[in-house]
Write a protein that holds these residues in place. Structure first.
Motif, PDB file in Angstrom:
ATOM      1  N   TYR A  42       0.847  -1.196   0.000  1.00 34.20           N
ATOM      2  CA  TYR A  42       0.000   0.000   0.000  1.00 34.20           C
ATOM      3  C   TYR A  42       0.882   1.246   0.000  1.00 34.20           C
ATOM      4  N   PHE A  44       0.399   4.303   0.572  1.00 36.00           N
ATOM      5  CA  PHE A  44       0.191   5.245   1.673  1.00 36.00           C
ATOM      6  C   PHE A  44       0.747   4.737   3.005  1.00 36.00           C
ATOM      7  N   THR A  49       5.903   7.906   4.588  1.00 37.82           N
ATOM      8  CA  THR A  49       4.639   8.579   4.346  1.00 37.82           C
ATOM      9  C   THR A  49       4.051   9.080   5.660  1.00 37.82           C
ATOM     10  N   GLU A  50       3.142  10.038   5.548  1.00 39.73           N
ATOM     11  CA  GLU A  50       2.526  10.622   6.736  1.00 39.73           C
ATOM     12  C   GLU A  50       1.795   9.583   7.573  1.00 39.73           C
ATOM     13  N   LEU A  51       1.032   8.725   6.916  1.00 42.73           N
ATOM     14  CA  LEU A  51       0.277   7.715   7.661  1.00 42.73           C
ATOM     15  C   LEU A  51       1.199   6.683   8.298  1.00 42.73           C
ATOM     16  N   GLU A  52       2.226   6.282   7.579  1.00 46.03           N
ATOM     17  CA  GLU A  52       3.164   5.303   8.135  1.00 46.03           C
ATOM     18  C   GLU A  52       3.806   5.831   9.398  1.00 46.03           C
ATOM     19  N   GLU A 170      -6.963   4.102   1.953  1.00 43.04           N
ATOM     20  CA  GLU A 170      -6.247   5.136   2.715  1.00 43.04           C
ATOM     21  C   GLU A 170      -7.186   5.863   3.664  1.00 43.04           C
ATOM     22  N   ARG A 174      -6.709   6.387   7.552  1.00 43.12           N
ATOM     23  CA  ARG A 174      -6.633   7.759   8.088  1.00 43.12           C
ATOM     24  C   ARG A 174      -7.720   7.970   9.141  1.00 43.12           C
TER      25      ARG A 174
END
Length: 518
Positions: A42, A44, A49-52, A170, A174
């Motif tokens: 994925y 994202f 990445t911001e979410l990771e 995502e 999120r």
């Protein structure tokens, strides 16, 4: 000191399965991913990445099978057991705060109803009732009351054809991170519930996806209203499910779920969308002109539009068809318009030929004339295997789905044979086989699909939907559903009173689900 990141696990199984197809889906078909390879799948969640960076992510097991027949009970038990074992291993070394439940929503399992809810029920025996679960789904999935109860957040694609798959996944992640780290909108008012409220409205409509494309009305204006409801104060996420029509389970129907912090807002939003859906129930039509195969061929032959696409919709293997129904191909081969190489050229994609026929073609080589018998190894209800003699036009090895592909030319028909079944959705699927649908020499392209996927849609100068037989027959009434709830549109065209479209408030997963299922 920075706050501790929430620990989130990822697990799920996804397969769109037709209970009217004789094929069966085994564990290997899910191509399971485990551990860190899940996160790499994925974009994202990739490193940096911001979410990771927002959470401590742990992969358990995910598996997504090509649509097909019912999942065998041993396959389900094998994969479920491994998911539970891997979740337990993660739990043994760290707390678990949340889980992303990556599913499709239309997985049928032998001798088991509502398999995704059952999978999550078993998962909760390991992770516990207080771990926050966020699910992402296909809008052609079915949302039962039990599945809504077992999840805390549930979100779904908003386009068909699906161009928002990754965006939806995502959003599910999120939303989960948002819920675990802060309340939407900043400060938390006194009395705000820890988890969002859930309003669920089942709608007694069961339609094929080919009548509910968001490209056209009435689905277009229904889905256009989703952001408006989502923008209501106190609403967190909104989902509208068309449902999956080719299963035969009590959960099969359309549905709306709205989550949020304000009970009145989530209930009103859910009821508004459900009413819009019901008000339009007589307006749903196929996404393209349609007819019998013979009618579609007559129109295509008379048309100057090239290439002219025809959907062999009854055996659409991306909706759950077996992919090896020979009914359409037999009729193409019998047409005099396609008997000679100088006649109207046709591409047929595709028919599983099995390893023996593929081996004969590969050993003979390009340019050779061969005779092979193909198709109907799984679904022979509508037509038996076909024996064809033709010239080997192309050979390709190494496809992740088909394994080996062969193009056999018989008369003016270029038949794509595959070792294993494969959907043909992209231009490259054809050009890699020395076939170019955009060229005038490819007059008619017959594809085992329903509505055309974006690349095919862009390539087609014109197209029709052939209402052919198979495990995902578009003519739902002739399939013989016996277990769906009644009355149901379009199975019951008249009803004594309007359906009950009041919002059902679903309790938290840690609380009992009382009352009869609806």
């Amino acid at each position: 000191m920075s706050p501790k990141k929430p620990v989130i696990v990822v697990a799920g199984l996804g397969c769109e399965t037709s209970s009217f197809s004789p094929s069966r889906t085994q564990a290997a078909a899910f191509h399971p991913k485990r551990g860190h390879e899940i996160l790499k799948a994925y974009p994202f969640l990739c490193e940096g990445t911001e979410l990771e960076d927002a959470a401590d992510w742990h992969g358990a097991l995910i598996g997504h099978a090509l649509p097909g027949g019912i999942v065998t009970k041993p396959a389900f038990e094998e994969l479920t057991l491994e998911i539970l074992q891997r979740l337990q291993q993660i739990k043994d070394v760290t707390r678990i705060d949340g889980m992303w439940f990556d599913i499709h929503g239309a997985m049928c399992v032998e001798s088991l109803d509502d398999s995704e809810a059952e999978l999550l029920r078993r998962i909760r025996t390991v992770i516990g009732p207080n771990v926050t679960v966020s699910a992402s789904m296909d809008l052609h999935g079915n949302v039962s009351r039990e599945l809504c109860h077992q999840t805390d957040l549930i979100t779904v694609y908003r386009t068909a054809p699906h161009v928002d798959v990754m965006a939806t996944k995502e959003r599910a992640c999120r939303n989960l991170v948002t819920l675990l780290t802060r309340r939407p909108g900043g400060s938390t008012p006194a009395g705000t519930p820890t988890l969002p409220l859930k309003a669920w409205v089942p709608i007694p409509i069961l339609l094929p996806g080919e009548q509910t494309s968001t490209r056209m009305e009435p689905a277009k204006h229904i889905y256009a209203a989703v952001p408006d409801v989502e923008a209501m104060p106190g609403v967190f996420d909104v989902g509208v499910w068309v449902g999956y029509a080719w299963a035969d389970e009590p959960r099969d129907r359309a549905a709306v779920v709205v989550t949020g912090w304000d009970q009145r807002a989530v209930a009103q939003g859910a009821e508004k969308l459900a009413q819009m859906f019901w008000d339009a129930h007589r307006d749903f039509e196929f996404v393209a002109p349609n007819g019998s195969l013979e009618e579609c061929l007559e129109v295509a032959l008379a048309s100057n539009a090239r290439p002219y696409f025809i959907s062999d919709s009854g055996d659409n293997l991306t909706a759950g068809g077996s992919g090896d129904v020979t009914w359409t191909l037999k009729r193409l081969l019998a047409r005099p318009e396609f008997e000679h190489s100088s006649h109207t050229r046709v591409i047929y994609a595709s028919i599983p030929a099995g390893p023996k026929a593929i081996r004969i073609a590969v050993e003979a080589g390009i340019g050779a004339t061969i005779t092979v018998t193909v198709g109907a190894e799984v679904d022979n209800k509508h037509a038996g295997p076909i024996t064809m003699t033709g010239h080997v036009h192309a050979i390709k090895h190494g496809d992740p789905h088909a394994i080996t592909e062969v193009v056999l030319r018989t008369g003016s028909i270029f038949v794509i044979l595959t070792q294993m079944r494969k959907p043909y959705h992209h231009e490259k699927d054809f050009t890699d086989l020395d076939l170019d649908p955009r060229q005038a020499r490819s007059d008619i392209v017959v594809v085992k699909i329903g509505y055309l996927e974006p690349e095919l849609y862009d390539m087609a100068a014109d197209w029709m939907l052939a209402l052919t037989p198979g495990g995902v027959d578009q003519h739902l009434v002739r399939l013989g559903h016996r277990r769906i709830r009644r009355p149901m549109w379009p199975f019951d065209e008249t009803r004594e009173k309007p359906p009950d479209l009041r919002a059902r408030m679903i309790p938290l997963s840690s609380e009992p689900l009382m009352g009869p299922d609806e």
